[in-house]
Design a protein around this motif. Structure first.
Motif, PDB file in Angstrom:
ATOM      1  N   ASP A 121       0.824  -1.195  -0.069  1.00  0.00           N
ATOM      2  CA  ASP A 121       0.181   0.110  -0.148  1.00  0.00           C
ATOM      3  C   ASP A 121       0.918   1.274  -0.033  1.00  0.00           C
ATOM      4  O   ASP A 121       0.390   2.323   0.160  1.00  0.00           O
ATOM      5  CB  ASP A 121      -0.931  -0.123   1.195  1.00  0.00           C
ATOM      6  CG  ASP A 121      -0.263  -0.146   2.426  1.00  0.00           C
ATOM      7  OD1 ASP A 121       0.962  -0.095   2.326  1.00  0.00           O
ATOM      8  OD2 ASP A 121      -0.948  -0.205   3.576  1.00  0.00           O
ATOM      9  N   MET A 122       2.191   1.203  -0.214  1.00  0.00           N
ATOM     10  CA  MET A 122       3.080   2.492  -0.233  1.00  0.00           C
ATOM     11  C   MET A 122       3.993   2.438  -1.127  1.00  0.00           C
ATOM     12  O   MET A 122       4.565   1.374  -1.761  1.00  0.00           O
ATOM     13  CB  MET A 122       3.832   2.162   1.039  1.00  0.00           C
ATOM     14  CG  MET A 122       2.987   2.649   2.424  1.00  0.00           C
ATOM     15  SD  MET A 122       2.143   4.174   2.754  1.00  0.00           S
ATOM     16  CE  MET A 122       3.376   5.147   3.000  1.00  0.00           C
ATOM     17  N   LEU A 123       4.348   3.390  -1.954  1.00  0.00           N
ATOM     18  CA  LEU A 123       5.363   3.594  -2.931  1.00  0.00           C
ATOM     19  C   LEU A 123       6.231   4.775  -2.749  1.00  0.00           C
ATOM     20  O   LEU A 123       5.929   5.632  -2.143  1.00  0.00           O
ATOM     21  CB  LEU A 123       4.794   4.074  -4.414  1.00  0.00           C
ATOM     22  CG  LEU A 123       3.953   2.811  -5.220  1.00  0.00           C
ATOM     23  CD1 LEU A 123       3.340   3.465  -6.372  1.00  0.00           C
ATOM     24  CD2 LEU A 123       4.862   1.545  -5.492  1.00  0.00           C
ATOM     25  N   HIS A 124       7.655   4.345  -2.692  1.00  0.00           N
ATOM     26  CA  HIS A 124       8.630   5.437  -2.469  1.00  0.00           C
ATOM     27  C   HIS A 124       9.473   5.467  -3.491  1.00  0.00           C
ATOM     28  O   HIS A 124      10.108   4.690  -4.118  1.00  0.00           O
ATOM     29  CB  HIS A 124       9.487   4.761  -1.357  1.00  0.00           C
ATOM     30  CG  HIS A 124       8.607   4.238  -0.135  1.00  0.00           C
ATOM     31  ND1 HIS A 124       8.677   4.827   1.041  1.00  0.00           N
ATOM     32  CD2 HIS A 124       8.167   2.902   0.327  1.00  0.00           C
ATOM     33  CE1 HIS A 124       7.825   4.188   1.883  1.00  0.00           C
ATOM     34  NE2 HIS A 124       7.653   2.827   1.486  1.00  0.00           N
ATOM     35  N   LEU A 125       9.668   6.741  -3.874  1.00  0.00           N
ATOM     36  CA  LEU A 125      10.260   7.163  -5.248  1.00  0.00           C
ATOM     37  C   LEU A 125      11.129   8.426  -4.958  1.00  0.00           C
ATOM     38  O   LEU A 125      10.746   9.354  -4.235  1.00  0.00           O
ATOM     39  CB  LEU A 125       9.114   7.649  -6.158  1.00  0.00           C
ATOM     40  CG  LEU A 125       9.633   8.132  -7.630  1.00  0.00           C
ATOM     41  CD1 LEU A 125       8.402   7.996  -8.644  1.00  0.00           C
ATOM     42  CD2 LEU A 125       9.848   9.361  -7.892  1.00  0.00           C
TER      43      LEU A 125
END
Length: 472
Positions: free
Chosen positions: A159-163
């Protein structure tokens, strides 16, 4: 041999293990089932070599690739087989460059870049698949000088994206962190730092609940590495941990990093050698430099492993290694160093075998001598003195439960006043001859009276002896 563009993807799903790779304008899949049987098939032909894989929380596999006719294809493995559908992304969103594929709880996500009129500048977008189609969201403007290294995206917890990406004004590059939450469906952008460089490359590693960011540049064969970190479940603030330098690194090298137990492993390969360098981030020093000729190694590939992780949903690992028939990764090692180390250890062991045996013999001899001294000491001691404390305890217990305690001074008087009683033989082991459960030791020794009279003056006498003395 090493080809940085011939990368492989290894993942597990539905009880099977898959190896997905590109070769001869086609994407192949080699599957290994639970029984160890392998099956290799062609998933799609006439495509480009860039493809992306993702795994959902339901253990489904998704693969995104681009065909030679500029169409985008999405392949799905649901346990029963592979299904393919054609996406009209080019028709709806124009010329796009996919940068990543992710399967979150709110659907399939495609991160892509779109070229701007300025060189190296792009707009970064997110496509999220809903019931009504694809939903487009703007993320940020980015600066990409090397497409594979100027941006990195990782997912955690489904449920999390890190960019992390860069934006350059010509001289200074600003690092930006963007975080997407599937529950809110929103992106949050946070600046990290400005660096006085315009050729920054990015790598992200997730280890022990920390998001580790490595930003590096290559100047005159010198690697300048900036190490940042932040906790995943706290404020999006990165802390600078260290600035690391490494000599003799080629600009054409494909660099892979791995962080484990305070050891940062930096691996890369060129046309002749494979390099592995270990840096201790706790001690802030290099601990290992290894250079292996490629002719000593099997074929090496960039291998991207996708594994389940209970805490973070999915683990994305990257390594330069080879792959065996059971789809296990084999890390490079220097055979000559292993042989030399083995010989050295063998010589040490063989030369020390005699001394080791002698030491053990000396220790055994010493133990035997100690045991002999104890036995001799026991033989020299008086057996009665050794058994006396135990005898006293047994006699006291026996008299306590079997016979009354008599005193010589007033026995005659008490005996005359008492009423006659009958004595049953089976009640007294002294009269009946039946052995008691607690044996009584009878010793005839001169020392017996001395001990009884001096060391134990209040010791009770036996019934027969007391009666005999009274009649006297």
């Amino acid at each position: 041999m090493f080809n940085a563009y011939a990368y492989r993807v290894i993942l597990e799903a539905k009880g099977n293990k898959f190896l997905i790779y590109y070769d001869n304008s086609a994407i192949y899949c080699k599957a290994l089932d639970f029984d160890g049987n392998t099956k290799e098939t062609i998933l799609i032909d006439s495509v480009y070599d860039s493809f992306f894989c993702a795994k959902s929380q339901e253990d489904d596999i998704y693969l995104l690739c681009q065909g030679r006719n500029k169409t985008f294809l999405l392949l799905t493995f649901d346990g029963e087989g592979w299904n393919m559908e054609e996406l009209s992304l080019r028709k709806d969103f124009g010329s796009i460059i996919p940068m990543g594929l992710f399967a979150l709880t709110d659907g399939i996500h495609i991160i892509y870049a779109k070229k701007l009129p300025l060189d190296f500048y792009y707009d970064l977008f997110q496509l999220r698949r809903t019931k009504d189609g694809w939903e487009k969201n703007f993320i940020s403007e980015i600066y990409i000088k090397a497409m594979e290294f100027s941006i990195d995206v990782k997912s955690t917890g489904f449920d999390m994206l890190h960019l992390v990406s860069t934006l350059c004004d010509g001289e200074i590059s600003s690092l930006n962190y963007c975080n997407y939450n599937a529950k809110s469906g929103k992106w949050i952008k946070t600046p990290i730092i400005n660096l006085n460089r315009n050729n920054i490359y990015i790598k992200m590693l997730i280890y022990e609940n920390n998001l580790n960011l490595f930003c590096y540049s290559l100047d005159n064969n010198m690697l300048n590495l900036f190490y940042f970190t932040k906790q995943l479940r706290r404020e999006p603030i990165f802390l600078l941990i260290d600035i690391i330098k490494l000599n003799v690194v080629s600009k054409d090298s494909y660099m892979v990093m791995e962080l484990n137990d305070d050891i940062l492993k930096i691996c890369y390969a060129d046309s002749e050698y494979y390099y592995e360098n270990n840096y201790n981030v706790f001690l802030k020093q290099w601990e290992k430099y290894d250079q292996i000729p490629l002719n000593q190694l099997p074929n090496l590939y960039i291998v991207k492993e996708i594994k389940d992780n209970l805490d973070f949903g999915i683990d994305y690992r990257e390594a330069i290694c080879s792959i065996d028939d059971k789809l296990e990764v084999l890390y490079p090692y220097n055979e000559s160093m292993i042989i030399e180390e083995y010989k050295s250890n063998d010589n040490i062991v063989s030369s020390g075998k005699a001394s080791m045996i002698l030491d053990q013999m000396d220790l055994l001899t010493e133990k035997v001598e100690i045991l002999n001294r104890k036995i001799n000491k026991l033989e020299e001691k008086n057996i009665y003195k050794e058994a006396m404390p135990r005898k006293e305890r047994m006699n006291e217990a026996s008299h306590k439960y079997n016979t009354p305690t008599l005193k010589q001074s007033n026995f005659r008087e008490n005996f005359m006043k008492s009423s006659p009683t009958s004595i049953k033989l089976n009640h007294s082991p002294l009269l009946s001859g039946v052995e008691s459960e607690k044996p009584i030791i009878i010793e005839e020794s001169k020392e017996k009276n001395e001990v009884s009279g001096e060391e134990y003056p209040n010791k009770p006498k036996g019934f027969i002896k007391a009666l005999t003395e009274w009649f006297k």
